[in-house]
Design an enzyme around this catalytic site. Sequence first.
Site, PDB file in Angstrom:
ATOM      1  N   CYS A 140       0.831 -17.264  43.011  1.00 35.17           N
ATOM      2  CA  CYS A 140       0.325 -15.895  43.154  1.00 35.17           C
ATOM      3  C   CYS A 140      -1.197 -15.799  43.123  1.00 35.17           C
ATOM      4  O   CYS A 140      -1.799 -15.151  43.966  1.00 35.17           O
ATOM      5  CB  CYS A 140       0.910 -15.013  42.061  1.00 35.17           C
ATOM      6  SG  CYS A 140       2.706 -14.947  42.097  1.00 35.17           S
ATOM      7  N   HIS A 141      -1.815 -16.423  42.128  1.00 35.99           N
ATOM      8  CA  HIS A 141      -3.254 -16.254  41.963  1.00 35.99           C
ATOM      9  C   HIS A 141      -4.013 -17.561  41.848  1.00 35.99           C
ATOM     10  O   HIS A 141      -5.189 -17.569  41.526  1.00 35.99           O
ATOM     11  CB  HIS A 141      -3.539 -15.361  40.749  1.00 35.99           C
ATOM     12  CG  HIS A 141      -3.001 -13.990  40.931  1.00 35.99           C
ATOM     13  ND1 HIS A 141      -1.785 -13.602  40.433  1.00 35.99           N
ATOM     14  CD2 HIS A 141      -3.499 -12.920  41.603  1.00 35.99           C
ATOM     15  CE1 HIS A 141      -1.558 -12.342  40.774  1.00 35.99           C
ATOM     16  NE2 HIS A 141      -2.568 -11.907  41.480  1.00 35.99           N
ATOM     17  N   GLY A 142      -3.336 -18.684  42.047  1.00 37.21           N
ATOM     18  CA  GLY A 142      -4.029 -19.958  42.141  1.00 37.21           C
ATOM     19  C   GLY A 142      -4.365 -20.675  40.859  1.00 37.21           C
ATOM     20  O   GLY A 142      -5.192 -21.578  40.871  1.00 37.21           O
TER      21      GLY A 142
END
Length: 182
Positions: A140-142
Amino acid sequence: MTSDETTRRDFIYVATGMLGVVGVAGLAWPFIDQMRPDAAVRAAGQPVEIDVSSVEPGSAIIVTWRGKPYFVRRLTDAEITAASGVTVDQMKDPQPADQRIGGPADEAKKDWVVVAANCTHLGCIPKVVDSGADGWHCPCHGSVFDFTGRILHGPAPINLPQPPHVFASDTNLIIGTDTAGA
């Protein structure tokens, strides 16, 4: 009016009031009782015993304890070396790799990692990546975690938490039990 009538009247008032209280309690009990957790929810907090004999080095399984997923990963020698090679300045939440790697009492079998399978940023389930020290990537956000669940970079603020766990034998892992008691 005699004092006998007053006593009888007081008794009738008290008895009627008590009967009303018992009646209200009898009517309210089913509503109160339905708020208790059912047996499945109460059992979810109990320790979970997992047979890990089929988990090969380099592979992981996901188990559920208390309704949350947890990674149980058996590390290869290369993964342990890569995780041990990560320096403190590369981590957001510094913690030595050997504090997160464990296993049965046999020193040669200390190659297991048990961590929460939810990213500490927003709760996504990271995916396994087989490259260098990078063990799990949050899609999702790395956020990037190493093979021991330590946050290397990304928005996640802390390492993947480790549940209380202990190896009852070489092949049986118990999640949800205090390791100090074993």
